[in-house]
Design a protein around this motif. Structure first.
Motif, PDB file in Angstrom:
ATOM      1  N   ARG A 275      10.210   9.230  10.730  1.00 32.87           N
ATOM      2  CA  ARG A 275      11.129   9.978   9.877  1.00 32.87           C
ATOM      3  C   ARG A 275      11.050   9.546   8.420  1.00 32.87           C
ATOM      4  N   ARG A 276      10.223   8.548   8.142  1.00 38.95           N
ATOM      5  CA  ARG A 276      10.123   8.012   6.776  1.00 38.95           C
ATOM      6  C   ARG A 276       9.079   8.739   5.948  1.00 38.95           C
ATOM      7  N   ARG A 277       9.419   9.000   4.708  1.00 41.80           N
ATOM      8  CA  ARG A 277       8.494   9.569   3.731  1.00 41.80           C
ATOM      9  C   ARG A 277       8.036   8.398   2.860  1.00 41.80           C
ATOM     10  N   LEU A 278       6.721   8.173   2.796  1.00 39.61           N
ATOM     11  CA  LEU A 278       6.170   7.061   2.040  1.00 39.61           C
ATOM     12  C   LEU A 278       5.145   7.568   1.037  1.00 39.61           C
ATOM     13  N   ILE A 279       5.068   6.888  -0.094  1.00 43.06           N
ATOM     14  CA  ILE A 279       4.159   7.283  -1.149  1.00 43.06           C
ATOM     15  C   ILE A 279       3.099   6.193  -1.280  1.00 43.06           C
ATOM     16  N   PRO A 280       1.821   6.542  -1.093  1.00 47.46           N
ATOM     17  CA  PRO A 280       0.768   5.542  -1.274  1.00 47.46           C
ATOM     18  C   PRO A 280       0.746   5.042  -2.726  1.00 47.46           C
ATOM     19  N   GLN A 281       0.602   3.741  -2.902  1.00 45.51           N
ATOM     20  CA  GLN A 281       0.544   3.149  -4.236  1.00 45.51           C
ATOM     21  C   GLN A 281      -0.551   3.808  -5.069  1.00 45.51           C
ATOM     22  N   ILE A 282      -1.699   4.069  -4.455  1.00 42.58           N
ATOM     23  CA  ILE A 282      -2.827   4.687  -5.172  1.00 42.58           C
ATOM     24  C   ILE A 282      -2.471   6.098  -5.645  1.00 42.58           C
ATOM     25  N   ALA A 283      -1.664   6.829  -4.863  1.00 40.70           N
ATOM     26  CA  ALA A 283      -1.243   8.176  -5.259  1.00 40.70           C
ATOM     27  C   ALA A 283      -0.302   8.103  -6.455  1.00 40.70           C
ATOM     28  N   LEU A 284       0.562   7.105  -6.463  1.00 41.95           N
ATOM     29  CA  LEU A 284       1.489   6.926  -7.578  1.00 41.95           C
ATOM     30  C   LEU A 284       0.716   6.590  -8.855  1.00 41.95           C
ATOM     31  N   GLU A 285      -0.254   5.691  -8.739  1.00 43.86           N
ATOM     32  CA  GLU A 285      -1.077   5.325  -9.894  1.00 43.86           C
ATOM     33  C   GLU A 285      -1.868   6.531 -10.405  1.00 43.86           C
ATOM     34  N   SER A 286      -2.413   7.316  -9.486  1.00 46.24           N
ATOM     35  CA  SER A 286      -3.171   8.507  -9.854  1.00 46.24           C
ATOM     36  C   SER A 286      -2.278   9.517 -10.580  1.00 46.24           C
ATOM     37  N   PHE A 287      -1.084   9.719 -10.081  1.00 47.21           N
ATOM     38  CA  PHE A 287      -0.129  10.638 -10.704  1.00 47.21           C
ATOM     39  C   PHE A 287       0.198  10.192 -12.127  1.00 47.21           C
ATOM     40  N   ILE A 288       0.467   8.898 -12.297  1.00 46.46           N
ATOM     41  CA  ILE A 288       0.804   8.362 -13.617  1.00 46.46           C
ATOM     42  C   ILE A 288      -0.377   8.524 -14.570  1.00 46.46           C
ATOM     43  N   ASN A 289      -1.589   8.214 -14.099  1.00 46.96           N
ATOM     44  CA  ASN A 289      -2.778   8.359 -14.942  1.00 46.96           C
ATOM     45  C   ASN A 289      -3.011   9.807 -15.345  1.00 46.96           C
ATOM     46  N   GLN A 290      -2.830  10.721 -14.408  1.00 47.42           N
ATOM     47  CA  GLN A 290      -3.008  12.149 -14.687  1.00 47.42           C
ATOM     48  C   GLN A 290      -2.007  12.625 -15.735  1.00 47.42           C
ATOM     49  N   ARG A 291      -0.752  12.245 -15.545  1.00 50.32           N
ATOM     50  CA  ARG A 291       0.276  12.628 -16.507  1.00 50.32           C
ATOM     51  C   ARG A 291       0.002  12.044 -17.888  1.00 50.32           C
ATOM     52  N   SER A 292      -0.466  10.816 -17.911  1.00 47.34           N
ATOM     53  CA  SER A 292      -0.789  10.164 -19.168  1.00 47.34           C
ATOM     54  C   SER A 292      -1.899  10.901 -19.901  1.00 47.34           C
ATOM     55  N   ARG A 293      -2.941  11.305 -19.157  1.00 44.19           N
ATOM     56  CA  ARG A 293      -4.055  12.062 -19.755  1.00 44.19           C
ATOM     57  C   ARG A 293      -3.555  13.406 -20.298  1.00 44.19           C
ATOM     58  N   GLU A 294      -2.689  14.076 -19.534  1.00 40.23           N
ATOM     59  CA  GLU A 294      -2.171  15.380 -19.971  1.00 40.23           C
ATOM     60  C   GLU A 294      -1.335  15.238 -21.232  1.00 40.23           C
ATOM     61  N   ASP A 295      -0.513  14.193 -21.305  1.00 43.18           N
ATOM     62  CA  ASP A 295       0.346  13.989 -22.477  1.00 43.18           C
ATOM     63  C   ASP A 295      -0.446  13.610 -23.718  1.00 43.18           C
ATOM     64  N   ASN A 296      -1.598  12.967 -23.516  1.00 37.40           N
ATOM     65  CA  ASN A 296      -2.414  12.529 -24.647  1.00 37.40           C
ATOM     66  C   ASN A 296      -3.479  13.552 -25.048  1.00 37.40           C
ATOM     67  N   ALA A 297      -3.546  14.659 -24.335  1.00 35.54           N
ATOM     68  CA  ALA A 297      -4.575  15.673 -24.624  1.00 35.54           C
ATOM     69  C   ALA A 297      -4.147  16.572 -25.775  1.00 35.54           C
TER      70      ALA A 297
ATOM     71  N   LEU B 257       0.829  -1.205   0.000  1.00 33.62           N
ATOM     72  CA  LEU B 257       0.000   0.000   0.000  1.00 33.62           C
ATOM     73  C   LEU B 257       0.862   1.254   0.000  1.00 33.62           C
ATOM     74  N   LEU B 258       2.017   1.182   0.655  1.00 30.51           N
ATOM     75  CA  LEU B 258       2.921   2.321   0.753  1.00 30.51           C
ATOM     76  C   LEU B 258       4.270   1.949   0.157  1.00 30.51           C
ATOM     77  N   LEU B 259       4.846   2.884  -0.589  1.00 31.00           N
ATOM     78  CA  LEU B 259       6.145   2.666  -1.214  1.00 31.00           C
ATOM     79  C   LEU B 259       7.183   3.592  -0.597  1.00 31.00           C
ATOM     80  N   SER B 260       8.381   3.085  -0.425  1.00 29.41           N
ATOM     81  CA  SER B 260       9.483   3.922   0.029  1.00 29.41           C
ATOM     82  C   SER B 260       9.903   4.824  -1.132  1.00 29.41           C
ATOM     83  N   VAL B 261      10.724   5.801  -0.845  1.00 27.14           N
ATOM     84  CA  VAL B 261      11.211   6.705  -1.895  1.00 27.14           C
ATOM     85  C   VAL B 261      11.952   5.918  -2.977  1.00 27.14           C
ATOM     86  N   PRO B 262      12.877   5.008  -2.635  1.00 34.43           N
ATOM     87  CA  PRO B 262      13.545   4.243  -3.697  1.00 34.43           C
ATOM     88  C   PRO B 262      12.571   3.379  -4.526  1.00 34.43           C
ATOM     89  N   GLU B 263      11.574   2.790  -3.888  1.00 34.58           N
ATOM     90  CA  GLU B 263      10.588   1.987  -4.615  1.00 34.58           C
ATOM     91  C   GLU B 263       9.778   2.860  -5.572  1.00 34.58           C
TER      92      GLU B 263
END
Length: 76
Positions: A54-76, A19-25
């Motif tokens: 002290r850990r910064r974690l990125i939710p998997q769903i946030a990463l997927e949302s970011f990728i989908n948003q960028r994909s939509r912007e690039d294809n617009a 559910l959560l990814l480390s910065v390197p992941e």
């Protein structure tokens, strides 16, 4: 598709996704971008993250949302 949720992972059809990814992941999933670039995305609020201790974690769903948003912007 059958899903089984646990505290820190989602199991979908035999594959387990955290559910959560480390910065390197997260960097690896974004094609190996630099640590600096990832933190720029976080600081500009383009990519959601959470802090646990002290850990910064990125939710998997946030990463997927970011990728989908960028994909939509690039294809617009």
């Amino acid at each position: 598709m059958e899903e089984e949720k646990t505290e820190s992972t989602i199991k979908t059809s035999g594959a387990t996704t955290p559910l959560l990814l480390s910065v390197p992941e997260a960097r690896k999933k974004l094609g190996g971008i630099s640590k600096w670039s990832l933190y720029q995305l976080i600081n500009s609020r383009q990519l959601e993250s959470i802090r646990i201790g002290r850990r910064r974690l990125i939710p998997q769903i946030a990463l997927e949302s970011f990728i989908n948003q960028r994909s939509r912007e690039d294809n617009a």
